[in-house]
Design a protein around this motif. Structure first.
Motif, PDB file in Angstrom:
ATOM      1  N   GLU A 172       0.306  -5.339   4.933  1.00 39.00           N
ATOM      2  CA  GLU A 172       0.361  -6.631   5.619  1.00 39.00           C
ATOM      3  C   GLU A 172       1.261  -7.635   4.910  1.00 39.00           C
ATOM      4  O   GLU A 172       2.033  -8.336   5.555  1.00 39.00           O
ATOM      5  N   GLY A 173       1.143  -7.691   3.590  1.00 37.14           N
ATOM      6  CA  GLY A 173       1.826  -8.793   2.903  1.00 37.14           C
ATOM      7  C   GLY A 173       2.695  -8.398   1.731  1.00 37.14           C
ATOM      8  O   GLY A 173       3.057  -9.240   0.910  1.00 37.14           O
ATOM      9  N   GLY A 174       3.022  -7.109   1.635  1.00 33.86           N
ATOM     10  CA  GLY A 174       3.854  -6.691   0.526  1.00 33.86           C
ATOM     11  C   GLY A 174       3.065  -6.517  -0.750  1.00 33.86           C
ATOM     12  O   GLY A 174       1.873  -6.851  -0.809  1.00 33.86           O
ATOM     13  N   LEU A 175       3.748  -6.029  -1.749  1.00 29.98           N
ATOM     14  CA  LEU A 175       3.069  -5.656  -2.982  1.00 29.98           C
ATOM     15  C   LEU A 175       2.355  -6.803  -3.661  1.00 29.98           C
ATOM     16  O   LEU A 175       1.276  -6.638  -4.203  1.00 29.98           O
ATOM     17  N   ASP A 176       2.944  -7.989  -3.620  1.00 32.02           N
ATOM     18  CA  ASP A 176       2.254  -9.027  -4.377  1.00 32.02           C
ATOM     19  C   ASP A 176       1.215  -9.768  -3.556  1.00 32.02           C
ATOM     20  O   ASP A 176       0.675 -10.780  -3.995  1.00 32.02           O
ATOM     21  N   ALA A 177       0.916  -9.209  -2.397  1.00 26.24           N
ATOM     22  CA  ALA A 177      -0.303  -9.643  -1.711  1.00 26.24           C
ATOM     23  C   ALA A 177      -1.484  -8.816  -2.209  1.00 26.24           C
ATOM     24  O   ALA A 177      -2.617  -9.055  -1.810  1.00 26.24           O
ATOM     25  N   GLU A 184      -2.820   1.474 -12.387  1.00 26.29           N
ATOM     26  CA  GLU A 184      -3.459   2.691 -11.923  1.00 26.29           C
ATOM     27  C   GLU A 184      -3.705   2.616 -10.424  1.00 26.29           C
ATOM     28  O   GLU A 184      -3.509   3.606  -9.703  1.00 26.29           O
ATOM     29  N   LEU A 185      -4.105   1.455  -9.963  1.00 28.71           N
ATOM     30  CA  LEU A 185      -4.289   1.284  -8.521  1.00 28.71           C
ATOM     31  C   LEU A 185      -2.979   1.556  -7.782  1.00 28.71           C
ATOM     32  O   LEU A 185      -2.955   2.250  -6.764  1.00 28.71           O
ATOM     33  N   PHE A 186      -1.886   1.027  -8.300  1.00 27.76           N
ATOM     34  CA  PHE A 186      -0.583   1.277  -7.680  1.00 27.76           C
ATOM     35  C   PHE A 186      -0.279   2.769  -7.659  1.00 27.76           C
ATOM     36  O   PHE A 186       0.195   3.306  -6.654  1.00 27.76           O
ATOM     37  N   ASP A 187      -0.543   3.440  -8.752  1.00 34.22           N
ATOM     38  CA  ASP A 187      -0.308   4.882  -8.790  1.00 34.22           C
ATOM     39  C   ASP A 187      -1.099   5.575  -7.689  1.00 34.22           C
ATOM     40  O   ASP A 187      -0.582   6.460  -6.993  1.00 34.22           O
ATOM     41  N   LEU A 188      -2.337   5.162  -7.531  1.00 38.17           N
ATOM     42  CA  LEU A 188      -3.174   5.782  -6.501  1.00 38.17           C
ATOM     43  C   LEU A 188      -2.614   5.507  -5.111  1.00 38.17           C
ATOM     44  O   LEU A 188      -2.629   6.382  -4.234  1.00 38.17           O
ATOM     45  N   MET A 189      -2.114   4.292  -4.919  1.00 37.40           N
ATOM     46  CA  MET A 189      -1.533   3.966  -3.621  1.00 37.40           C
ATOM     47  C   MET A 189      -0.332   4.868  -3.336  1.00 37.40           C
ATOM     48  O   MET A 189      -0.185   5.401  -2.228  1.00 37.40           O
ATOM     49  N   VAL A 190       0.512   5.010  -4.315  1.00 39.44           N
ATOM     50  CA  VAL A 190       1.692   5.846  -4.128  1.00 39.44           C
ATOM     51  C   VAL A 190       1.271   7.271  -3.786  1.00 39.44           C
ATOM     52  O   VAL A 190       1.811   7.894  -2.870  1.00 39.44           O
TER      53      VAL A 190
END
Lengths: 226, 226
Positions: B31-36, B62-68
């Motif tokens: 919805e709002g890009g990464l920094d949302a 780690e959350l970002f890794d999981l998202m990827v």
DNA sequence: CTCATGTCGATACACTGTATTTCTGCAATA
DNA sequence: TATTGCAGAAATACAGTGTATCGACATGAG
């Protein structure tokens, strides 16, 4: 009363300008990575209140753009390259070298269009070296393809390098370097091809890896240009 | 008193787990890009205090890794590809499509080694399709070269796309789209080759641009594999 | 019933980018 | 010369961030 007693004049701070700001930010980033760059720290390094920066820069992103362009001055090759292939190769290698000197560049490369004067100069030099070899669209495609490879390869290399630095220093065996997790994963037998690759592959150093891939692509470009 | 009057049972919140956290983060990012994506907002979307997340995740990265890795589930092709070329092409295109659905992926791609199960599965599928075509090192180089191009091209495309969206919507003429600054720069005469390219070049759409470059590289790989 | 344990929530801290307000020193005018 | 106006700089303020720590509370064991 000798000269030594005489107090230094209060060393009026050098007048602020974009250049000094960018230089400070660049130093900070070189020392501690991109997120060591905060407007407050940059300002502190210049003995100035944080808000002063906004007279020269309107947002932090803009500062990053300026930093990227600054580094492009290092990328611009010193002398005119011999032929088109040389030009493309040199651009790729100089970009890589710059990214190894300033690792944070890998985080920014390709993240936003680079339209600063130095970046434009680099593009100009590259295009000039390819001028007339084919129709403009083909030339553009060539430059962009090599550029895309360069960005992607640099990013991956730096990512790998950081991971290695984080997990026990320079255990250069891929599997053990990435810790027991990957080993476990490979041991599950769900990734036979990958396991074989990790097991049987020779690990070549990053530079030849980069160069090899680049040469392949230059070969491809050569086939299309002529 | 009908069923409709009966109040819902208080809908005990579904038990928390990584999946739900990642899903929430992914929605936020879409919805709002990464920094949302802030841990507080993710937690809020799950009706949970921010600190709860740290039971399942130890850091935001780690959350970002999981998202990827989650998105890599979309990238894994449904059926086994015909030949190696198809395999590499499909991987590149599916990655690109995923990045167009989740633009934030462009910011993360290649930023850190992707070792999640889905990412490994994608690599496995690719390697499997190339197995035996050449010695393992060559196969690896092929996969990595195509991967590097893919990452770089996607990043540039998304960057361009965002810039276009920011500067007057979809003035698809390069020069005017990037505002008067670039025009002024080109007008200085310091960048003749670039100026000519901008002036004479046809602007092709992003997809064919991506495909063309990819095909060139696949040709190059073909030459090395056989 | 008491006590221990372990989970969850609230609070706290150090920091971020940036808007707004307050101050200060110099220029020009009266 | 005294006063005023104003530009530029500094200080303060705000809303948010990632994450550490601590206090309450519920649940299971003895």
């Amino acid at each position: 009363m000798t000269v030594w007693d005489r107090p230094e004049p209060p060393t009026r701070p050098a007048p602020l300008d974009r250049e000094r700001i960018v230089a400070a930010a660049l130093a900070l980033a070189d020392e501690g990575g991109l997120d060591a760059v905060s407007l407050r720290k940059v300002a502190a390094r210049l003995d100035v209140g944080p808000m002063r920066l906004y007279g020269y820069i309107s947002t932090k992103e803009e500062l990053f753009d300026l930093m990227v362009d600054e580094v492009h001055a290092e990328i611009l090759p010193a002398e005119r390259p011999g032929d088109w292939r040389e030009a493309l190769r040199v651009r790729a290698h100089r970009t890589r070298q710059a990214a190894l000197r300033h690792e944070w560049l890998a985080d920014l490369l390709g993240g936003r269009p680079t339209l600063g004067p130095n970046a434009l100069a680099v593009t100009e030099a590259t295009l000039a070296a390819l001028d007339g070899l084919a129709d403009i669209d083909t030339v553009m495609r060539a430059v962009e393809t090599v550029g895309a490879y360069t960005i992607g390869a640099i990013r991956s290399e730096v990512a790998h390098l950081r991971a290695e630095r984080a997990t026990g220093l320079s255990e250069h065996d891929w599997q053990r370097a990435h810790g027991p997790y990957v080993s476990r994963m490979l041991a599950t037998g769900r990734f036979p091809a990958l396991a074989k690759a990790v097991h049987d592959g020779t690990d070549v150093d990053a530079e030849t890896s980069f160069t090899t891939g680049l040469d392949w692509i230059l070969d491809a470009v050569a086939a299309k240009l002529m």
